[in-house]
Motif scaffolding. Structure first.
Motif, PDB file in Angstrom:
ATOM      1  N   PHE A  47       0.881  -1.328   0.133  1.00 10.82           N
ATOM      2  CA  PHE A  47       0.157  -0.289   0.182  1.00 10.82           C
ATOM      3  C   PHE A  47       0.964   1.378   0.107  1.00 10.82           C
ATOM      4  O   PHE A  47       0.332   1.970  -0.289  1.00 10.82           O
ATOM      5  CB  PHE A  47      -1.377  -0.363   1.216  1.00 10.82           C
ATOM      6  N   ASP A  48       1.951   1.258   0.613  1.00 13.90           N
ATOM      7  CA  ASP A  48       2.861   2.520   0.362  1.00 13.90           C
ATOM      8  C   ASP A  48       2.860   2.825  -0.727  1.00 13.90           C
ATOM      9  O   ASP A  48       3.998   1.899  -1.852  1.00 13.90           O
ATOM     10  CB  ASP A  48       4.118   1.767   1.362  1.00 13.90           C
ATOM     11  N   GLY A  49       2.366   4.100  -0.972  1.00 14.88           N
ATOM     12  CA  GLY A  49       2.297   4.714  -2.734  1.00 14.88           C
ATOM     13  C   GLY A  49       1.630   3.865  -3.359  1.00 14.88           C
ATOM     14  O   GLY A  49       0.183   5.477  -3.947  1.00 14.88           O
TER      15      GLY A  49
ATOM     16  N   GLU B 235      10.300   7.000  -8.808  1.00 16.18           N
ATOM     17  CA  GLU B 235      11.070   6.534  -7.560  1.00 16.18           C
ATOM     18  C   GLU B 235      10.603   7.820  -6.306  1.00 16.18           C
ATOM     19  O   GLU B 235      10.499   9.138  -6.030  1.00 16.18           O
ATOM     20  CB  GLU B 235      12.362   7.106  -8.624  1.00 16.18           C
ATOM     21  N   GLU B 236      10.851   7.246  -5.667  1.00 12.54           N
ATOM     22  CA  GLU B 236      10.214   8.114  -4.221  1.00 12.54           C
ATOM     23  C   GLU B 236      11.107   7.173  -2.879  1.00 12.54           C
ATOM     24  O   GLU B 236      11.575   7.969  -2.096  1.00 12.54           O
ATOM     25  CB  GLU B 236       9.007   7.451  -3.661  1.00 12.54           C
ATOM     26  N   GLU B 237      11.631   6.175  -3.071  1.00  8.90           N
ATOM     27  CA  GLU B 237      11.991   5.375  -1.855  1.00  8.90           C
ATOM     28  C   GLU B 237      13.054   5.816  -1.809  1.00  8.90           C
ATOM     29  O   GLU B 237      14.280   5.884  -0.490  1.00  8.90           O
ATOM     30  CB  GLU B 237      12.146   4.267  -1.662  1.00  8.90           C
TER      31      GLU B 237
ATOM     32  N   GLU C 279      -0.531   6.026   6.908  1.00  5.14           N
ATOM     33  CA  GLU C 279      -0.081   7.149   7.097  1.00  5.14           C
ATOM     34  C   GLU C 279       1.312   6.345   8.201  1.00  5.14           C
ATOM     35  O   GLU C 279       2.523   7.154   7.814  1.00  5.14           O
ATOM     36  CB  GLU C 279      -0.443   7.192   9.132  1.00  5.14           C
ATOM     37  N   GLN C 280       1.745   4.872   7.524  1.00  4.05           N
ATOM     38  CA  GLN C 280       3.084   4.280   8.052  1.00  4.05           C
ATOM     39  C   GLN C 280       3.964   4.546   9.667  1.00  4.05           C
ATOM     40  O   GLN C 280       4.641   4.185   9.756  1.00  4.05           O
ATOM     41  CB  GLN C 280       4.364   5.008   7.492  1.00  4.05           C
ATOM     42  N   GLY C 281       2.766   4.947  10.499  1.00  2.82           N
ATOM     43  CA  GLY C 281       3.024   5.179  11.551  1.00  2.82           C
ATOM     44  C   GLY C 281       2.083   4.739  12.565  1.00  2.82           C
ATOM     45  O   GLY C 281       0.700   4.585  12.119  1.00  2.82           O
TER      46      GLY C 281
ATOM     47  N   GLY D 259      11.325  17.239   7.830  1.00  3.68           N
ATOM     48  CA  GLY D 259      12.916  17.412   6.631  1.00  3.68           C
ATOM     49  C   GLY D 259      14.207  15.775   7.108  1.00  3.68           C
ATOM     50  O   GLY D 259      13.592  15.109   8.492  1.00  3.68           O
ATOM     51  N   GLN D 260      14.289  15.997   6.254  1.00  6.71           N
ATOM     52  CA  GLN D 260      15.645  14.294   6.571  1.00  6.71           C
ATOM     53  C   GLN D 260      17.297  15.038   5.507  1.00  6.71           C
ATOM     54  O   GLN D 260      17.088  15.593   4.794  1.00  6.71           O
ATOM     55  CB  GLN D 260      14.988  13.391   5.181  1.00  6.71           C
ATOM     56  N   THR D 261      17.721  13.737   5.909  1.00  6.18           N
ATOM     57  CA  THR D 261      19.483  13.935   5.223  1.00  6.18           C
ATOM     58  C   THR D 261      19.617  12.234   5.259  1.00  6.18           C
ATOM     59  O   THR D 261      19.198  11.877   6.849  1.00  6.18           O
ATOM     60  CB  THR D 261      20.140  14.976   6.744  1.00  6.18           C
ATOM     61  N   ARG D 262      19.641  12.585   4.498  1.00  8.88           N
ATOM     62  CA  ARG D 262      20.561  10.486   4.232  1.00  8.88           C
ATOM     63  C   ARG D 262      22.573  10.975   3.434  1.00  8.88           C
ATOM     64  O   ARG D 262      22.164  12.190   2.146  1.00  8.88           O
ATOM     65  CB  ARG D 262      20.113  10.295   2.982  1.00  8.88           C
ATOM     66  N   CYS D 263      23.047  10.451   4.133  1.00 10.23           N
ATOM     67  CA  CYS D 263      24.356   9.710   4.040  1.00 10.23           C
ATOM     68  C   CYS D 263      25.113   8.673   3.839  1.00 10.23           C
ATOM     69  O   CYS D 263      24.408   7.897   4.328  1.00 10.23           O
ATOM     70  CB  CYS D 263      25.594  10.886   5.127  1.00 10.23           C
TER      71      CYS D 263
ATOM     72  N   ILE E  67      18.624  10.334   8.239  1.00  9.65           N
ATOM     73  CA  ILE E  67      18.243  11.119  10.343  1.00  9.65           C
ATOM     74  C   ILE E  67      17.259  12.099   9.427  1.00  9.65           C
ATOM     75  O   ILE E  67      17.084  12.707   8.738  1.00  9.65           O
ATOM     76  CB  ILE E  67      19.328  11.438  10.811  1.00  9.65           C
ATOM     77  N   ARG E  68      16.152  12.545  10.514  1.00 15.63           N
ATOM     78  CA  ARG E  68      15.429  13.058  10.487  1.00 15.63           C
ATOM     79  C   ARG E  68      14.161  13.485  11.452  1.00 15.63           C
ATOM     80  O   ARG E  68      13.953  13.241  12.535  1.00 15.63           O
ATOM     81  CB  ARG E  68      13.727  12.203   9.903  1.00 15.63           C
ATOM     82  N   HIS E  69      13.952  15.236  11.293  1.00 12.71           N
ATOM     83  CA  HIS E  69      13.532  15.959  12.308  1.00 12.71           C
ATOM     84  C   HIS E  69      12.136  16.805  12.485  1.00 12.71           C
ATOM     85  O   HIS E  69      13.203  17.193  10.733  1.00 12.71           O
ATOM     86  CB  HIS E  69      14.563  16.650  13.029  1.00 12.71           C
TER      87      HIS E  69
ATOM     88  N   GLY F 120       6.240  11.628   9.624  1.00 10.25           N
ATOM     89  CA  GLY F 120       7.791  11.397   9.568  1.00 10.25           C
ATOM     90  C   GLY F 120       8.219  11.197   8.743  1.00 10.25           C
ATOM     91  O   GLY F 120      10.029  10.917   8.711  1.00 10.25           O
ATOM     92  N   ALA F 121       7.337  10.227   7.596  1.00  7.73           N
ATOM     93  CA  ALA F 121       8.121   9.847   6.439  1.00  7.73           C
ATOM     94  C   ALA F 121       8.202  10.873   5.399  1.00  7.73           C
ATOM     95  O   ALA F 121       7.499  12.013   5.328  1.00  7.73           O
ATOM     96  CB  ALA F 121       7.069   8.636   5.819  1.00  7.73           C
ATOM     97  N   GLY F 122       9.039  10.466   4.582  1.00  3.35           N
ATOM     98  CA  GLY F 122       9.033  11.375   3.839  1.00  3.35           C
ATOM     99  C   GLY F 122       8.264  10.649   2.622  1.00  3.35           C
ATOM    100  O   GLY F 122       7.339   9.445   2.274  1.00  3.35           O
ATOM    101  N   HIS F 123       7.596  12.197   1.286  1.00  2.00           N
ATOM    102  CA  HIS F 123       6.707  11.770   0.469  1.00  2.00           C
ATOM    103  C   HIS F 123       7.145  12.597  -0.536  1.00  2.00           C
ATOM    104  O   HIS F 123       8.004  13.858  -0.542  1.00  2.00           O
ATOM    105  CB  HIS F 123       5.394  11.980   0.649  1.00  2.00           C
TER     106      HIS F 123
ATOM    107  N   SER G  57       4.402  -0.342   8.461  1.00  2.00           N
ATOM    108  CA  SER G  57       4.745  -0.179   7.277  1.00  2.00           C
ATOM    109  C   SER G  57       6.173  -0.272   6.473  1.00  2.00           C
ATOM    110  O   SER G  57       7.052  -0.803   7.762  1.00  2.00           O
ATOM    111  CB  SER G  57       4.701   1.036   7.004  1.00  2.00           C
ATOM    112  N   HIS G  58       6.699  -0.251   5.559  1.00  2.00           N
ATOM    113  CA  HIS G  58       7.245  -0.668   5.234  1.00  2.00           C
ATOM    114  C   HIS G  58       7.497  -2.392   5.524  1.00  2.00           C
ATOM    115  O   HIS G  58       9.211  -3.128   6.216  1.00  2.00           O
ATOM    116  CB  HIS G  58       9.037  -0.158   5.183  1.00  2.00           C
ATOM    117  N   HIS G  59       6.893  -3.183   5.232  1.00  2.00           N
ATOM    118  CA  HIS G  59       6.785  -4.715   5.600  1.00  2.00           C
ATOM    119  C   HIS G  59       5.578  -5.223   5.353  1.00  2.00           C
ATOM    120  O   HIS G  59       4.677  -4.320   4.412  1.00  2.00           O
ATOM    121  CB  HIS G  59       6.373  -4.632   7.319  1.00  2.00           C
TER     122      HIS G  59
END
Ligand code: GLV
Ligand code: MN
Ligand code: MN
Length: 415
Positions: free
Chosen positions: A92-94, A124-126, A196-198, A216-220, A290-292, A358-361, A384-386
């Motif tokens: 269902f995600d997306g 592509e979103e993930e 919602e995924q939460g 917001g989120q950062t990926r490294c 990392i997200r906040h 909290g999830a990105g969209h 979610s993601h499961h």
């Protein structure tokens, strides 16, 4: 008055389950960006769009797009979500947002609503294949940096090559096709409907939530560079073990995030070289997500995590480097559209539950380009993601009903 039946909701859910069978892996759902099962999803959705009288095309980034345009001068809006998945995903995600949008267009047609709707099935979103998310919506929002074309996947295939392979028509890809992927300038609003995924809506026994902002989120990509040596002959105090450093840092990420208020940080991916039982690991790559909701807190926490990585590396006589792959600011949804959604919830007799995602969209990228709204459905078990990800038919019916009432309100007063 348009009624949404549970039979319609069950049909939507069945469609999501069907699309979940289009997968790179047998027995589970894994559908990364521009892989062969994406073509199967496109074929299915294209047929459904065509059956509704929509015109369809696939843009430069592989987003499938369908347009319902009853009159050339109608109010024009866009609705959509993504069709790529994480490995071993739920159904269902997306995808739910795309299938719901098809039904919404059908309702708009039945009610002869004078609104042109572009359905966007984002490719592509993930961020799974190229470690960088929102590639599809970035192109639509006009936020696609051509430097991204040089990203490589785990097989060393560049994004540009993946696009050419997918389209099988190398000559047609270039700056002009990227330009052409951008949203039609008359588009006035974007709506994304998503699970919602939460656990929040379920905990409060609520069907739907109104998204007011997305964190917001950062990926490294973190790289620890040590030194390989013999596992039997090298005493413990003379090692430069990149994997031990990575493990120590991973635990530090967890404890620093736990100490923060509403901070989440995840190391979700790890690879070690040479990856052999009797060799001290020389090099380890880790992902950090990392997200906040507060960008300043996210930036300060990231600095803290990177300082810790450097301190761990220095103590162990190795090197730590970091490549930032995404720095996506938190973004509010459009307050006027949120008001309309709130009114639509009231029209449907449903309570208003504003919430931060909290999830990105894709909505967070689209919101940089045009007024954007987002509606959440309860996620049973907060999962979610499961593969056990689910939705309740009654919530799907409510979401469709509220989205239709929202459309009606937009048509009645588009300003
Ligand atoms: C997408 O699901 C994300 O929030 O990472
Ligand atoms: Mn999603
Ligand atoms: Mn997801």
């Amino acid at each position: 008055m348009i009624a949404v039946s549970l039979a319609t909701a069950n049909h939507i859910i069945a469609e999501c389950w069907l699309l979940a069978t289009f997968s790179e892996d047998q027995g589970q759902t894994t559908r990364r960006f521009l892989t062969p099962p994406v073509l199967q999803v496109h074929d299915h959705l294209r047929q459904r769009m065509n059956a509704l009288g929509m015109t369809t095309h696939t843009d430069a980034l592989g987003n499938l797009r369908g347009l319902w345009q009853p009159h050339a001068e109608s109010l024009r809006i866009a609705i959509g979500s993504h069709i790529d998945t994480v490995p071993n995903a739920g159904a269902f995600d997306g995808v739910l947002g795309v299938v719901l949008a098809l039904e919404l267009i059908r309702l708009a047609q039945l009610a002869s609503l004078p609104v042109a709707i572009e359905l966007l099935a984002f490719s592509e979103e993930e961020g799974v294949r190229f470690a960088t998310p929102f590639l599809g919506s970035r192109a639509v929002a006009g936020r696609f940096d051509p430097a991204l074309l040089q990203l490589t996947d785990q097989d060393g295939i560049t994004l540009e090559q993946a696009i050419r392979n997918f389209h099988l028509e190398a000559a047609s890809f270039g700056p002009a096709s990227l330009e052409a992927a951008q949203l039609h300038p008359r588009t006035r609003a974007f709506l994304e409907i998503h699970i919602e995924q939460g656990p929040v809506l379920e905990a409060e026994d609520l069907s739907l939530g109104l998204v007011t902002a997305i964190v917001g989120q950062t990926r490294c990509a973190l790289n620890f560079l040590g030194h390989a040596n013999h596992a039997g002959t090298t005493p413990m105090h003379l090692r430069r073990d990149a994997l031990a450093a990575a493990a120590e840092w991973t635990l530090a990420v967890e404890s620093i995030a736990r100490e923060g208020q509403n901070l989440v940080a995840t190391v979700g991916k790890i690879s070690a070289q040479p990856n052999a039982a009797n060799v001290i690991p020389s090099q380890v790559q880790l992902s950090l997500d990392i997200r906040h909701s507060d960008d300043a807190v996210r930036a300060a926490s990231l600095r803290q995590l990177l300082d810790r990585a450097e301190a761990i590396a220095a103590r162990r006589g190795i090197q730590a480097t970091c490549q930032t792959l995404l720095d996506q600011p938190a973004i509010p949804m459009d307050p006027h559209l949120a008001d309309r959604l709130a009114q639509a919830l009231a029209d449907a007799g449903l309570p208003l539950r504003p919430m931060t995602s909290g999830a990105g969209h894709d909505a967070m990228v689209m919101a940089t380009r045009l007024p954007t709204a987002m509606l959440f459905l309860r996620s049973p078990g907060g999962l979610s993601h499961h593969p056990d990800e689910a939705v309740r038919p009654a919530d799907v019916a409510n979401a469709l009903h509220v989205a239709f009432l929202f459309l009606q309100r937009l048509v009645a007063s588009p300003e």
